[in-house]
Each structure stands twice: as structure tokens, then as C-alpha cells.
Design a protein around this motif. Structure first.
Motif, PDB file in Angstrom:
ATOM      1  N   LEU A 277      38.440  43.224  50.100  1.00 29.70           N
ATOM      2  CA  LEU A 277      38.764  43.390  51.832  1.00 29.70           C
ATOM      3  C   LEU A 277      38.093  41.943  51.714  1.00 29.70           C
ATOM      4  CD1 LEU A 277      39.844  43.927  54.421  1.00 29.70           C
ATOM      5  CD2 LEU A 277      37.763  44.876  54.838  1.00 29.70           C
ATOM      6  N   ALA A 278      39.605  40.709  52.375  1.00 24.82           N
ATOM      7  CA  ALA A 278      39.558  39.488  53.091  1.00 24.82           C
ATOM      8  C   ALA A 278      40.056  39.505  53.296  1.00 24.82           C
ATOM      9  CB  ALA A 278      40.135  38.521  51.345  1.00 24.82           C
TER      10      ALA A 278
ATOM     11  N   LYS B 135      34.386  44.571  48.362  1.00 26.59           N
ATOM     12  CA  LYS B 135      33.225  43.547  48.180  1.00 26.59           C
ATOM     13  C   LYS B 135      34.051  42.745  49.284  1.00 26.59           C
ATOM     14  CE  LYS B 135      35.266  40.365  44.487  1.00 26.59           C
ATOM     15  NZ  LYS B 135      34.653  39.168  44.019  1.00 26.59           N
ATOM     16  N   GLN B 136      33.319  41.841  50.034  1.00 25.16           N
ATOM     17  CA  GLN B 136      34.048  41.245  51.362  1.00 25.16           C
ATOM     18  C   GLN B 136      34.324  39.729  50.695  1.00 25.16           C
ATOM     19  OE1 GLN B 136      32.452  43.919  54.227  1.00 25.16           O
ATOM     20  NE2 GLN B 136      33.542  43.242  55.258  1.00 25.16           N
ATOM     21  N   VAL B 137      35.281  39.376  51.208  1.00 28.30           N
ATOM     22  CA  VAL B 137      35.564  37.471  51.105  1.00 28.30           C
ATOM     23  C   VAL B 137      36.030  37.572  52.355  1.00 28.30           C
ATOM     24  CG1 VAL B 137      35.351  37.402  48.780  1.00 28.30           C
ATOM     25  CG2 VAL B 137      37.369  37.827  50.005  1.00 28.30           C
TER      26      VAL B 137
ATOM     27  N   GLU C 199      40.098  33.996  46.651  1.00 28.71           N
ATOM     28  CA  GLU C 199      38.861  34.348  45.996  1.00 28.71           C
ATOM     29  C   GLU C 199      39.158  36.090  46.406  1.00 28.71           C
ATOM     30  OE1 GLU C 199      33.694  35.558  46.960  1.00 28.71           O
ATOM     31  OE2 GLU C 199      35.090  34.332  48.161  1.00 28.71           O
ATOM     32  N   ALA C 200      40.351  36.681  47.099  1.00 31.12           N
ATOM     33  CA  ALA C 200      40.692  37.788  47.372  1.00 31.12           C
ATOM     34  C   ALA C 200      41.126  38.289  45.648  1.00 31.12           C
ATOM     35  CB  ALA C 200      40.921  38.789  48.187  1.00 31.12           C
ATOM     36  N   PHE C 201      42.535  37.241  45.825  1.00 30.70           N
ATOM     37  CA  PHE C 201      42.836  37.257  44.450  1.00 30.70           C
ATOM     38  C   PHE C 201      42.669  36.942  43.007  1.00 30.70           C
ATOM     39  CE2 PHE C 201      47.875  36.697  45.692  1.00 30.70           C
ATOM     40  CZ  PHE C 201      47.707  37.301  47.642  1.00 30.70           C
ATOM     41  N   GLU C 202      41.840  36.518  43.021  1.00 30.85           N
ATOM     42  CA  GLU C 202      41.396  35.963  41.514  1.00 30.85           C
ATOM     43  C   GLU C 202      41.132  37.200  40.873  1.00 30.85           C
ATOM     44  OE1 GLU C 202      40.610  33.508  39.416  1.00 30.85           O
ATOM     45  OE2 GLU C 202      40.498  32.178  40.953  1.00 30.85           O
TER      46      GLU C 202
ATOM     47  N   VAL D 128      48.281  42.525  44.431  1.00 30.80           N
ATOM     48  CA  VAL D 128      47.458  42.507  45.943  1.00 30.80           C
ATOM     49  C   VAL D 128      48.426  42.830  47.314  1.00 30.80           C
ATOM     50  CG1 VAL D 128      47.366  39.925  45.041  1.00 30.80           C
ATOM     51  CG2 VAL D 128      49.572  40.702  45.689  1.00 30.80           C
ATOM     52  N   ILE D 129      47.865  43.236  47.829  1.00 28.78           N
ATOM     53  CA  ILE D 129      48.146  43.754  50.114  1.00 28.78           C
ATOM     54  C   ILE D 129      48.029  42.947  50.676  1.00 28.78           C
ATOM     55  CG2 ILE D 129      48.455  45.875  50.571  1.00 28.78           C
ATOM     56  CD1 ILE D 129      47.365  47.403  47.986  1.00 28.78           C
TER      57      ILE D 129
END
Length: 400
Positions: A225-226, A253-255, A260-263, A268-269
Motif C-alpha cells: 500500500l503506497a 507493507k506500507q510505503v 517502491e510500490a511498483f518495484e 498495479v492498481i
């Protein structure tokens, strides 16, 4: 590859979903994992019948009532299609043409619209703490009317989006992913980025991301979750996501960056939402009738959003994912498309166009998700009923 019809029936036989009969569908987290698995299997079976031109109608007559307290295109038409698919006639309740403005109570409205109705679908997603409460009051009202003998049967309720959850959207998302990855079991270990994205508007519901983080970890998907600092979701939904991940052996996890989320993500949403604290404040301002306060809050939130215009899906970000341009990009639509629907938005036009067909397919599963919710709430023996529908092989339309 989609399972054939007999395999879907065999799958259904292995689940315990008796609790869905004569129940409501207001949140995915109200349902057991078996009940959710049954939902996906029934949705696939109904789609299978229709694609083979076999009528899946279980009603010869009856009424479905919809109440949209917020704008809608996909969910509105999906509810209409789902109810028609099963043989119900749809009646939309327009509150502006009702007696609600003249003081009619929720209990009275709920009872009056429920005569001969089999299902009621409600969207109420604009104000924190209000949508779920309204649906609960409708449910209690029809319960009371049925127990008092006013209604000959109790219509079941379906949430078409509340302030906390969007169960029909996340269920459609699951159906799409099950098809794309060739089975529910193949979703385990897939990495999903559920991320905030910039929008030139404010006040978008929190229920879409909350619905995803509450559902995907239950099936073993690793969720990141970003969002920028300050764009928090409801704390209880985040804690629930952590608990689901721990229970199913996956990660949550949260960023604070999209990159960082796409890595390494398989899916992807990215979608905009409003900060939880701000939406609580807005709800209170509306309750107080503070127009000046509402305008000031809107100005403040738009300015806050504008500091995060870089939260936009680009080709460069997609290159960081596990499969580059072939990574699944999802959105409940409509998306804010940079240079098309707005100057700056959630996604660049080239990324949207590259994934447009996939997002349209994603949306195509929602009528079947809703139809499956109704089916499981209204049919005591879904396996036998589905088998009988196939055996009867009544054409949905004459193709001659």
C-alpha cells in the motif's frame, strides 16, 4: 484457461457457503473464505451459461430496487444487467422524486420499496460513517417489516459501494485476476501495488483501496500500500489487512512512494482517494451545514493534492514492475488521464491506452459478481439449480 461448467459445480460442492442463503452482502470481510470462493465459482458458472446462450434466469417475475446516492456508470449498469440476467425487473429509486425530502423516514422508505422486491442495491459512499450506517438501518427496517408480517419475504441487500467497502468492485477485480492467472490458486505469491495517484479533484472514496487491501491478502497475495504522508486509510482496515496477510502467510507493507510500490509488482492498481481525517472533517461540516467550512476544506485539499502531481503512472514506473508493459494495470474507472480528461492526472495517456482493453475486461466481470451475490442469497441449493439450468438449456435468445 477458464474451468468448464462441471468442474465449477464440483468445486462448489467442496465449499461451505450455507450462511449466504437469505443473507445480505455488505462487506467482503463479513464473508468466510469458502463463501468468497463460492461467489467466484457461481459468477464463473453464470458467465459460462450466458456465453453458451443458456438462460440463467431463476426468477419468472420480481423486482430489484437500486438506490444510488452518488453518481455511477459501471456499477449502475452492472446492477441492472445482473438483475436482468436472473429475471428481475429493475426499478431505480430517485430520492428527488420520492417523499424523502418531505421527511419520510428510512424505515418507511425501506418498507415501501420492498413490497414484491427480491433484492435492494445501495450505493452510499460519500460521507465517512454514513453509508454503512444507512445500509444497516435499511437492513434492520426490512427485517422488522418481515417479522411484523408486512412483507411476505425479506429482500436481500447488496452494497454497491459504501464509505468503507466496495465489494462488487473488488469481487469483479478478483474474477478478472482469476481468469488472467488461470485460477484462484495461482494468485498466491503475486505482488500487488495498491497505490494512491494524483487527481485534480478531491473527495474520492476510500472504499476502493480499502476493499482491495481487505480482500487480496486473504488469498495469499503480497500487497504493498503506497500513499503520500497524510493520505491514510481507515486504521481498522489497515490493521485487518495486516491480520489477513499474517493468517494466509503473505506480506502486507506500507510505503510512501509509487516507485517502491511498483518495484517488482505483478499487478498495479493506482487510484486517487481522499485523506481519511479530511473526510471525517468534511462529514462533520456537512452535518453542521457549514458551507464556508466545506469550501475552505475543498480549497485546502486541492492545494494538498497539487503537491503530489508526480504520483502518476508512467512508462518509466511501469518499467520497474515485474513484467514491464505486460504487467497488469487495473483501475475501477473512470481514470483521470493526463492530457485527455484532465491536464494532470492518475495515469499518462500512453499507459492508459496500452492497458485499456484489460481495464474494460476487468469491468466486464462486475455484472457476474453482482448476479452471483444475488444467486447465493436467493437459491438454497446453488449446485442443483445451476445443474438444472444447464440441463434445461433454455436459449437466452433465438439466434436463428
Amino acid at each position: 484457461m477458464a474451468k468448464d461448467f462441471s468442474a465449477l459445480l464440483d468445486e462448489l460442492k467442496g465449499y461451505d457457503f450455507s450462511g449466504m442463503y437469505n443473507a445480505d452482502f455488505l462487506h467482503t470481510w463479513d464473508k468466510t473464505t469458502d463463501e468468497l470462493r463460492a461467489l467466484y465459482a457461481v459468477a464463473a458458472a453464470l458467465r459460462n451459461l450466458r456465453e453458451r446462450n443458456i438462460s440463467p434466469r431463476i426468477f419468472d417475475s420480481g423486482l430489484a430496487v437500486s438506490l444510488f446516492r452518488d453518481n455511477s456508470t459501471r456499477t449502475r449498469f452492472s446492477f441492472s444487467k445482473a438483475t436482468n440476467l436472473l429475471g428481475l425487473q429493475l426499478q431505480d429509486l430517485d430520492e428527488g422524486k420520492s417523499q424523502i425530502a418531505h421527511g419520510e423516514t428510512v424505515r418507511e422508505t425501506a418498507t415501501m420499496i420492498s413490497f414484491m422486491a427480491d433484492v435492494i442495491g445501495i450505493r452510499d459512499d460519500m460521507y465517512i460513517g454514513k453509508g454503512d450506517a444507512y445500509m444497516a438501518e435499511v437492513a434492520e427496517s426490512v427485517d422488522e417489516a418481515y417479522k411484523d408480517g408486512v412483507l411476505d419475504h425479506r429482500p436481500t441487500l447488496i452494497s454497491l459501494q459504501s464509505d468503507s467497502d466496495h465489494p462488487t468492485q473488488s469481487s469483479a477485480d478478483m474474477l478478472y485476476l482469476i481468469e488472467e492467472f488461470g485460477g484462484l490458486e495461482n494468485l498466491r505469491g503475486k505482488k500487488v501495488a495498491v497505490t494512491w495517484a494524483y487527481s485534480p479533484s478531491y473527495g474520492k472514496p476510500l472504499s476502493c483501496p480499502q476493499s482491495l487491501i481487505s480482500l487480496l491478502p486473504r488469498f495469499g497475495m503480497d500487497v504493498t500500500l503506497a500513499h503520500p504522508e497524510g493520505y491514510d486509510l481507515m486504521g481498522d482496515r489497515v490493521e485487518a489487512a495486516k491480520a489477513y496477510a499474517a493468517e494466509s502467510g503473505c506480506t502486507f507493507k506500507q510505503v510512501n512512494t509509487m516507485a517502491e510500490a511498483f518495484e517488482g509488482a505483478d499487478i498495479v492498481i493506482p487510484k486517487s482517494w481522499a485523506p481519511y481525517a479530511a473526510m471525517e472533517k468534511r462529514t462533520n461540516l456537512y452535518a453542521e451545514g457549514d458551507d464556508a467550512g466545506i469550501k475552505a476544506l475543498e480549497k485546502e485539499l486541492l492545494a494538498q493534492n497539487a503537491t503530489h502531481m508526480d504520483w502518476c503512472s508512467t512508462r518509466e514506473l511501469m518499467a520497474k514492475t515485474a513484467h514491464g508493459d505486460d504487467t497488469i494495470y487495473m483501475h475501477p474507472l473512470p481514470a483521470d488521464i493526463s492530457g485527455v480528461s484532465c491536464e494532470h492526472g492518475e495515469v499518462m495517456a500512453d499507459v492508459f491506452d496500452m492497458h485499456r482493453v484489460g481495464m474494460y475486461k476487468e469491468a466486464s466481470y462486475k455484472p457476474y459478481a453482482i448476479a452471483a451475490m444475488i444467486f447465493l442469497q436467493k437459491v438454497k441449493d446453488p449446485v442443483a439449480t445451476l445443474a438444472a439450468l444447464e440441463a434445461a438449456a433454455k436459449p437466452r435468445w433465438n439466434q436463428a
